[in-house]
Write an enzyme that holds these catalytic residues in place. Structure first.
Site, PDB file in Angstrom:
ATOM      1  N   ASN A 148       7.858  83.914  19.127  1.00 44.74           N
ATOM      2  CA  ASN A 148       7.500  82.547  18.730  1.00 44.74           C
ATOM      3  C   ASN A 148       8.713  81.675  18.412  1.00 44.74           C
ATOM      4  O   ASN A 148       8.713  80.481  18.711  1.00 44.74           O
ATOM      5  CB  ASN A 148       6.506  82.576  17.570  1.00 44.74           C
ATOM      6  N   GLY A 224       7.476  90.618  13.440  1.00 44.74           N
ATOM      7  CA  GLY A 224       6.413  90.684  14.438  1.00 44.74           C
ATOM      8  C   GLY A 224       5.078  90.882  13.754  1.00 44.74           C
ATOM      9  O   GLY A 224       4.923  90.570  12.571  1.00 44.74           O
ATOM     10  N   THR A 228       2.180  96.201  14.603  1.00 45.49           N
ATOM     11  CA  THR A 228       3.430  96.806  15.102  1.00 45.49           C
ATOM     12  C   THR A 228       4.289  97.274  13.932  1.00 45.49           C
ATOM     13  O   THR A 228       4.903  98.349  14.003  1.00 45.49           O
ATOM     14  CB  THR A 228       4.230  95.782  15.947  1.00 45.49           C
ATOM     15  N   GLU A 246       9.041  91.819   8.543  1.00 44.04           N
ATOM     16  CA  GLU A 246       8.536  90.452   8.340  1.00 44.04           C
ATOM     17  C   GLU A 246       7.325  90.311   9.251  1.00 44.04           C
ATOM     18  O   GLU A 246       7.465  90.206  10.466  1.00 44.04           O
ATOM     19  CB  GLU A 246       9.607  89.412   8.707  1.00 44.04           C
ATOM     20  N   CYS A 280       4.683  82.176  11.779  1.00 39.85           N
ATOM     21  CA  CYS A 280       4.094  83.055  10.766  1.00 39.85           C
ATOM     22  C   CYS A 280       3.781  82.288   9.482  1.00 39.85           C
ATOM     23  O   CYS A 280       2.918  82.687   8.714  1.00 39.85           O
ATOM     24  CB  CYS A 280       5.033  84.205  10.468  1.00 39.85           C
ATOM     25  N   GLU A 459      14.645  88.938   3.728  1.00 40.32           N
ATOM     26  CA  GLU A 459      15.819  88.505   4.473  1.00 40.32           C
ATOM     27  C   GLU A 459      16.414  87.300   3.758  1.00 40.32           C
ATOM     28  O   GLU A 459      15.844  86.796   2.791  1.00 40.32           O
ATOM     29  CB  GLU A 459      15.416  88.124   5.905  1.00 40.32           C
TER      30      GLU A 459
HETATM   31  P1  NDP Z   1       4.672  92.030  18.095  1.00 38.21           P
HETATM   32  O1  NDP Z   1       4.526  92.821  16.857  1.00 38.21           O
HETATM   33  O2  NDP Z   1       3.755  92.295  19.217  1.00 38.21           O
HETATM   34  O3  NDP Z   1       6.142  92.166  18.688  1.00 38.21           O
HETATM   35  C1  NDP Z   1       7.313  91.889  17.957  1.00 38.21           C
HETATM   36  C2  NDP Z   1       8.472  92.601  18.612  1.00 38.21           C
HETATM   37  O4  NDP Z   1       8.287  93.999  18.499  1.00 38.21           O
HETATM   38  C3  NDP Z   1       8.613  92.323  20.102  1.00 38.21           C
HETATM   39  O5  NDP Z   1       9.976  92.347  20.454  1.00 38.21           O
HETATM   40  C4  NDP Z   1       7.892  93.502  20.700  1.00 38.21           C
HETATM   41  O6  NDP Z   1       8.281  93.724  22.025  1.00 38.21           O
HETATM   42  C5  NDP Z   1       8.317  94.612  19.772  1.00 38.21           C
HETATM   43  N1  NDP Z   1       7.443  95.783  19.728  1.00 38.21           N
HETATM   44  C6  NDP Z   1       6.139  95.881  20.075  1.00 38.21           C
HETATM   45  N2  NDP Z   1       5.701  97.153  19.889  1.00 38.21           N
HETATM   46  C7  NDP Z   1       6.745  97.870  19.394  1.00 38.21           C
HETATM   47  C8  NDP Z   1       6.923  99.236  18.983  1.00 38.21           C
HETATM   48  N3  NDP Z   1       5.938 100.118  19.034  1.00 38.21           N
HETATM   49  N4  NDP Z   1       8.133  99.615  18.538  1.00 38.21           N
HETATM   50  C9  NDP Z   1       9.148  98.724  18.459  1.00 38.21           C
HETATM   51  N5  NDP Z   1       9.045  97.435  18.840  1.00 38.21           N
HETATM   52  C10 NDP Z   1       7.855  97.004  19.289  1.00 38.21           C
HETATM   53  O7  NDP Z   1       4.610  90.513  17.619  1.00 38.21           O
HETATM   54  P2  NDP Z   1       4.627  89.247  18.530  1.00 38.21           P
HETATM   55  O8  NDP Z   1       5.856  89.215  19.359  1.00 38.21           O
HETATM   56  O9  NDP Z   1       3.292  89.133  19.170  1.00 38.21           O
HETATM   57  O10 NDP Z   1       4.810  88.100  17.422  1.00 38.21           O
HETATM   58  C11 NDP Z   1       3.759  87.546  16.727  1.00 38.21           C
HETATM   59  C12 NDP Z   1       3.645  88.176  15.358  1.00 38.21           C
HETATM   60  O11 NDP Z   1       4.863  88.045  14.654  1.00 38.21           O
HETATM   61  C13 NDP Z   1       2.622  87.470  14.501  1.00 38.21           C
HETATM   62  O12 NDP Z   1       1.805  88.407  13.834  1.00 38.21           O
HETATM   63  C14 NDP Z   1       3.457  86.722  13.480  1.00 38.21           C
HETATM   64  O13 NDP Z   1       2.835  86.489  12.272  1.00 38.21           O
HETATM   65  C15 NDP Z   1       4.626  87.615  13.321  1.00 38.21           C
HETATM   66  N6  NDP Z   1       5.765  86.858  12.830  1.00 38.21           N
HETATM   67  C16 NDP Z   1       6.186  87.074  11.536  1.00 38.21           C
HETATM   68  C17 NDP Z   1       7.224  86.336  10.996  1.00 38.21           C
HETATM   69  C18 NDP Z   1       7.717  86.583   9.610  1.00 38.21           C
HETATM   70  O14 NDP Z   1       8.850  86.207   9.328  1.00 38.21           O
HETATM   71  N7  NDP Z   1       6.949  87.196   8.725  1.00 38.21           N
HETATM   72  C19 NDP Z   1       7.871  85.285  11.772  1.00 38.21           C
HETATM   73  C20 NDP Z   1       7.375  85.143  13.115  1.00 38.21           C
HETATM   74  C21 NDP Z   1       6.355  85.921  13.606  1.00 38.21           C
HETATM   75  P3  NDP Z   1       7.445  93.100  23.266  1.00 38.21           P
HETATM   76  O15 NDP Z   1       7.049  91.708  22.898  1.00 38.21           O
HETATM   77  O16 NDP Z   1       8.437  93.137  24.336  1.00 38.21           O
HETATM   78  O17 NDP Z   1       6.284  93.999  23.439  1.00 38.21           O
END
Ligand code: NDP
Length: 478
Positions: A148, A224, A228, A246, A280, A459
């Site tokens: 995002n 993420g 995850t 986060e 987020c 962070e």
């Molecule tokens: P994901 O959890 O799907 O992915 C985040 C990252 O983790 C991506 O690089 C993804 O790779 C990777 N990933 C996925 N599965 C694994 C695994 N099993 N082991 C290690 N890495 C993995 O989140 P999104 O990318 O869909 O992002 C949206 C989410 O992020 C929302 O829930 C949002 O709330 C959260 N978010 C939280 C923030 C915060 O600061 N608290 C800020 C911004 C977002 P790939 O995409 O290549 O599969």
């Protein structure tokens, strides 16, 4: 067609197994690049390069690390227009937003942690003996970022990790790989030693999982989804790796009758729909005190209706495309669920079909829903799109109970001109970040992160340096 590379040991290289993933532009649906679908062997090579680089990098004086990080900031700035365009094309967000928010923030992240490392010191307690603390870098650390705010969030991790003397293996989202690749070019150009910073692209479940499980990776900084994060914690915890997670949010915006009305509505709209609701920190549950409810609803819906959804490259666009077709379907499924749960869709609730260049893009109308109870799924689960609910409340205690009544605890925004109430509510909310009469105003020195299922650790500021170092207590008999 662009074919992206990994960056390992100071060189750009193709994935060892030669597999690639298609990367689509969310605004047009067209394939715009091929991304390495890296596997465990690529991760192994990147971690080995980082391990090899670590002893020398850890010994580099802070002044030199400061200069290198500042050089990265300068080079990011020099390429900021190109970076903004890449970010907009990868994510579907309006180009102006990438120009005004994402890229400037990535530059600030590098400047901030460059400056911070010059002032980083540790404590000493001269007593009967002299006790002091050494904070040493951990070694190889993994930085895993979502789609995002790709460069913004990746640099928020990478800059402090490098400043503190660690070597990094970064894994951007496969959906938004471009600016991480450009960052690798910039880090190479800035003159960092080979292996200090590495990028491995690929699917989270393959490349990300291999990185998390690698025994030489001492810490994982992850942003993420909660699902995850849980999976990462499951793997990392028995290996005793340091973790910051986060994760998601279901953030309340709480509007009391004595709030500054104009500003509250305008900021509630911004908090709800900025970046298509894909932040987020977005305020997705809007709690409004009953005497103000009708007036607020009317004004809020009116403004949501008139938000311009369109081509991210058009400067008048206020809301761009969602990240993918799959995500659009997920957002749509929540609107359906809201209807099943008895909700009334006041505006939006559907995909928007544009003409011309963006006719196949993943656009979604800003959506406002009411008449849903606080415990229904739509008010409990993170949607991560331009969909918000309105909930009336009577008393302060009720607002706090609704706000705290989800598994999440990331952020909250409170609107009132009653000073005592503002502080009282801030203290009572289960959230890592509380904004009073504002939203998403950040100072990089303050701790950033969430409670409950919104994550673990913080962070920002010194918290980032605490995370990316290991303290050692030394006592000298005097
Ligand atoms: P994901 O959890 O799907 O992915 C985040 C990252 O983790 C991506 O690089 C993804 O790779 C990777 N990933 C996925 N599965 C694994 C695994 N099993 N082991 C290690 N890495 C993995 O989140 P999104 O990318 O869909 O992002 C949206 C989410 O992020 C929302 O829930 C949002 O709330 C959260 N978010 C939280 C923030 C915060 O600061 N608290 C800020 C911004 C977002 P790939 O995409 O290549 O599969």
């Amino acid at each position: 067609m662009q074919r992206l590379s990994n960056f390992i040991g100071g060189e750009f290289s193709p994935p060892i197994e030669g597999r690639y993933l298609e990367k689509r532009d969310p605004a047009t649906g067209e394939v715009i690049a091929f991304v390495p679908a890296s596997g465990a062997q690529d991760v192994e090579a990147a971690v080995a390069a980082a391990q090899q680089a670590f002893p020398q990098w850890a010994a580099v004086p802070a002044e030199e690390r400061f200069s290198l990080l500042m050089r990265v900031a300068e080079l990011l700035e020099a390429r900021s227009e190109e970076l903004a365009l890449a970010e907009s094309r990868d994510t579907g967000k309006p180009l102006w937003l990438a120009r005004q928010v994402d890229i400037p923030r990535a530059i600030r992240n590098f400047r901030f942690f460059a400056a911070a490392v010059l002032h980083w010191s540790s404590e000493a307690y001269p007593a009967q003996a002299l006790h002091y603390t050494i904070r040493q870098p951990l070694g190889v650390v993994a930085c895993i970022a979502p789609w995002n705010l790709p460069l913004y969030l990746l640099t928020w991790k990478v800059a402090p990790a490098l400043a503190a003397g660690n070597c990094v293996v970064a894994k951007p989202s496969e959906l938004t790989p471009t600016t991480a690749t450009m960052l690798a070019q910039i880090i190479q150009q800035a003159g960092f030693p080979a292996g200090v910073f590495n990028v491995v692209h690929g699917e989270g479940s393959v490349a990300g999982a291999a990185l998390v499980a690698h025994p030489a990776v001492r810490a994982i900084s992850f942003t993420g989804g909660t699902h995850t994060g849980r999976e990462i914690a499951r793997i990392a915890a028995p290996l005793f790796k340091k973790l910051t997670l986060e994760l998601g949010g279901k953030n309340p915006t709480i509007i009391f009758t004595d709030s500054p009305f104009e500003q509250a509505v305008a900021e509630a709209v911004r908090a709800a729909f900025s970046n298509q609701g894909e932040i987020c920190l977005c305020g997705s549950r809007i709690l409004v005190q009953r005497p103000l409810y009708e007036r607020f609803r009317q004004e809020f819906v009116q403004r949501a209706r008139t938000l311009r959804v369109g081509d991210p490259l058009d400067p008048s666009t206020q809301q761009g495309a969602l990240i993918s077709e799959a995500h659009l379907q997920r957002v749509l499924s929540y609107v359906e669920l809201a209807r099943q749960e008895g909700g009334i869709v006041l505006c939006g609730g559907e995909q928007i079909r544009l003409e011309g260049r963006c006719r196949n893009g993943y656009f979604f109308a800003p959506t406002v829903i009411e008449e849903l109870g606080p415990k229904c799924r739509v008010n409990q689960e993170e949607i991560f799109g331009p969909v918000v609910t309105l909930l009336p409340f009577d008393e302060e205690e009720e607002a706090i109970a609704i706000a705290n009544g989800t598994p999440y605890g990331l952020a909250a925004s409170v609107w009132t001109e009653n000073l005592a109430r503002a502080h009282r509510v801030a203290g009572a909310l289960q959230a890592g970040i509380v904004w009073i009469n504002c939203w998403m105003v950040r100072d990089l020195r303050t701790p950033f992160g969430g409670m409950k299922q919104s994550g673990l650790g913080r962070e920002g500021g010194w918290e980032a340096f605490y995370f990316f170092t290991e303290p050692k207590s030394v006592t000298v008999a005097l």
